[in-house]
Write a protein that holds these residues in place. Structure first.
Motif, PDB file in Angstrom:
ATOM      1  N   PRO A  29       0.822  -1.218   0.000  1.00  0.00           N
ATOM      2  CA  PRO A  29       0.000   0.000   0.000  1.00  0.00           C
ATOM      3  C   PRO A  29       0.861   1.276   0.000  1.00  0.00           C
ATOM      4  CG  PRO A  29      -0.582  -1.397   1.873  1.00  0.00           C
ATOM      5  CD  PRO A  29       0.527  -2.047   1.158  1.00  0.00           C
ATOM      6  N   LEU A  30       2.012   1.199   0.617  1.00  0.00           N
ATOM      7  CA  LEU A  30       2.904   2.355   0.627  1.00  0.00           C
ATOM      8  C   LEU A  30       3.400   2.675  -0.784  1.00  0.00           C
ATOM      9  CD1 LEU A  30       4.405   4.448   2.359  1.00  0.00           C
ATOM     10  CD2 LEU A  30       6.276   2.803   2.508  1.00  0.00           C
ATOM     11  N   LEU A  31       3.748   1.658  -1.547  1.00  0.00           N
ATOM     12  CA  LEU A  31       4.196   1.873  -2.926  1.00  0.00           C
ATOM     13  C   LEU A  31       3.071   2.426  -3.803  1.00  0.00           C
ATOM     14  CD1 LEU A  31       6.486  -1.223  -3.553  1.00  0.00           C
ATOM     15  CD2 LEU A  31       7.169   1.173  -3.343  1.00  0.00           C
ATOM     16  N   VAL A  32       1.856   1.939  -3.622  1.00  0.00           N
ATOM     17  CA  VAL A  32       0.715   2.460  -4.388  1.00  0.00           C
ATOM     18  C   VAL A  32       0.483   3.931  -4.042  1.00  0.00           C
ATOM     19  CG1 VAL A  32      -1.783   2.262  -4.724  1.00  0.00           C
ATOM     20  CG2 VAL A  32      -0.365   0.205  -4.685  1.00  0.00           C
ATOM     21  N   ALA A  33       0.500   4.254  -2.752  1.00  0.00           N
ATOM     22  CA  ALA A  33       0.312   5.646  -2.325  1.00  0.00           C
ATOM     23  C   ALA A  33       1.438   6.523  -2.859  1.00  0.00           C
ATOM     24  CB  ALA A  33       0.260   5.719  -0.794  1.00  0.00           C
ATOM     25  N   PHE A  34       2.662   6.020  -2.827  1.00  0.00           N
ATOM     26  CA  PHE A  34       3.792   6.783  -3.337  1.00  0.00           C
ATOM     27  C   PHE A  34       3.649   7.024  -4.836  1.00  0.00           C
ATOM     28  CE2 PHE A  34       8.140   7.071  -5.018  1.00  0.00           C
ATOM     29  CZ  PHE A  34       8.556   8.199  -4.322  1.00  0.00           C
ATOM     30  N   GLY A  35       3.168   6.055  -5.568  1.00  0.00           N
ATOM     31  CA  GLY A  35       2.948   6.218  -7.015  1.00  0.00           C
ATOM     32  C   GLY A  35       1.937   7.319  -7.308  1.00  0.00           C
ATOM     33  N   LEU A  38       3.488  10.703  -6.420  1.00  0.00           N
ATOM     34  CA  LEU A  38       4.471  11.083  -7.430  1.00  0.00           C
ATOM     35  C   LEU A  38       3.786  11.576  -8.699  1.00  0.00           C
ATOM     36  CD1 LEU A  38       7.399  11.249  -8.316  1.00  0.00           C
ATOM     37  CD2 LEU A  38       7.246   8.858  -9.033  1.00  0.00           C
ATOM     38  N   ALA A  39       2.716  10.913  -9.092  1.00  0.00           N
ATOM     39  CA  ALA A  39       1.973  11.357 -10.277  1.00  0.00           C
ATOM     40  C   ALA A  39       1.387  12.751 -10.044  1.00  0.00           C
ATOM     41  CB  ALA A  39       0.869  10.354 -10.613  1.00  0.00           C
ATOM     42  N   ALA A  40       0.828  12.976  -8.869  1.00  0.00           N
ATOM     43  CA  ALA A  40       0.257  14.290  -8.561  1.00  0.00           C
ATOM     44  C   ALA A  40       1.345  15.362  -8.515  1.00  0.00           C
ATOM     45  CB  ALA A  40      -0.490  14.243  -7.230  1.00  0.00           C
ATOM     46  N   ALA A  41       2.491  15.044  -7.899  1.00  0.00           N
ATOM     47  CA  ALA A  41       3.589  16.017  -7.833  1.00  0.00           C
ATOM     48  C   ALA A  41       4.124  16.335  -9.222  1.00  0.00           C
ATOM     49  CB  ALA A  41       4.709  15.479  -6.937  1.00  0.00           C
ATOM     50  N   THR A  42       4.247  15.335 -10.058  1.00  0.00           N
ATOM     51  CA  THR A  42       4.720  15.557 -11.428  1.00  0.00           C
ATOM     52  C   THR A  42       3.721  16.414 -12.205  1.00  0.00           C
ATOM     53  OG1 THR A  42       5.864  13.437 -11.367  1.00  0.00           O
ATOM     54  CG2 THR A  42       5.504  14.389 -13.523  1.00  0.00           C
ATOM     55  N   TYR A  43       2.443  16.119 -12.061  1.00  0.00           N
ATOM     56  CA  TYR A  43       1.406  16.899 -12.743  1.00  0.00           C
ATOM     57  C   TYR A  43       1.470  18.366 -12.298  1.00  0.00           C
ATOM     58  CZ  TYR A  43      -3.175  18.388 -14.349  1.00  0.00           C
ATOM     59  OH  TYR A  43      -4.199  19.067 -14.954  1.00  0.00           O
TER      60      TYR A  43
END
Length: 166
Positions: A29-35, A38-43
């Protein structure tokens, strides 16, 4: 004499297995949340800074995080190495080889070795019995297979020799 060392190893292995299994359950779940983060930060970075500088900002943030993690891991490794060296020195002082060496240097060597063996035997026997009982269920299929193989081999030899004894 060996029982404290074996108990310490057993406790360390149990703690490691518990820690690794707990970390593995939390990692997914930590990796999913991190993904998603990261997508939101990149956007956001691409929207605010443009595609080139946004991606560079994200890469720079990861570089800083990696350097911090690397520094922390090296410091932790050095502390752990120092602790392990101290524990090894303490275990060496209480090791069986040290006890045997001291017994050999005593004035009454045979009595000292006899006393050493008398004191070590119950603990060593108890530890060996525990290990054998603990490992028996895991090796039971192997023992059954070996027994069946020996039975089949003896029947084949009996059939080839027509029951004659040599």
């Amino acid at each position: 004499m060996f029982e404290p060392i074996l108990k310490r190893v057993e406790n360390a292995l149990g703690a490691t297995v518990t820690r690794v299994s707990g970390n593995a359950m939390a990692a997914i779940p930590l990796l999913v949340a991190f993904g998603f983060a990261l997508a939101a930060a990149t956007y956001w970075a691409n929207d605010e800074l443009g595609p080139l500088y946004g991606n560079l900002a994200i890469a720079g943030a990861f570089l800083v995080v990696a350097l911090i993690a690397f520094t922390y891991a090296r410091r932790r490794e050095a502390v752990q190495q120092a602790r392990a060296s101290a524990e090894l020195a303490a275990l060496t002082e209480a090791s069986p080889m040290t006890a045997i060496s001291r017994a050999l240097q005593s004035s009454n060597v045979s009595q000292a070795l006899y006393d050493l063996a008398k004191n070590a035997a119950p603990g060593a026997a108890k530890s060996a019995a525990r290990a054998a009982i603990r490992e028996a269920p895991r090796n039971l299929p192997l023992l059954i297979g070996a027994g069946l193989g020996l039975m089949a081999a003896s029947r084949l030899v009996n059939a080839w020799t027509n029951g004659r004894r040599h």
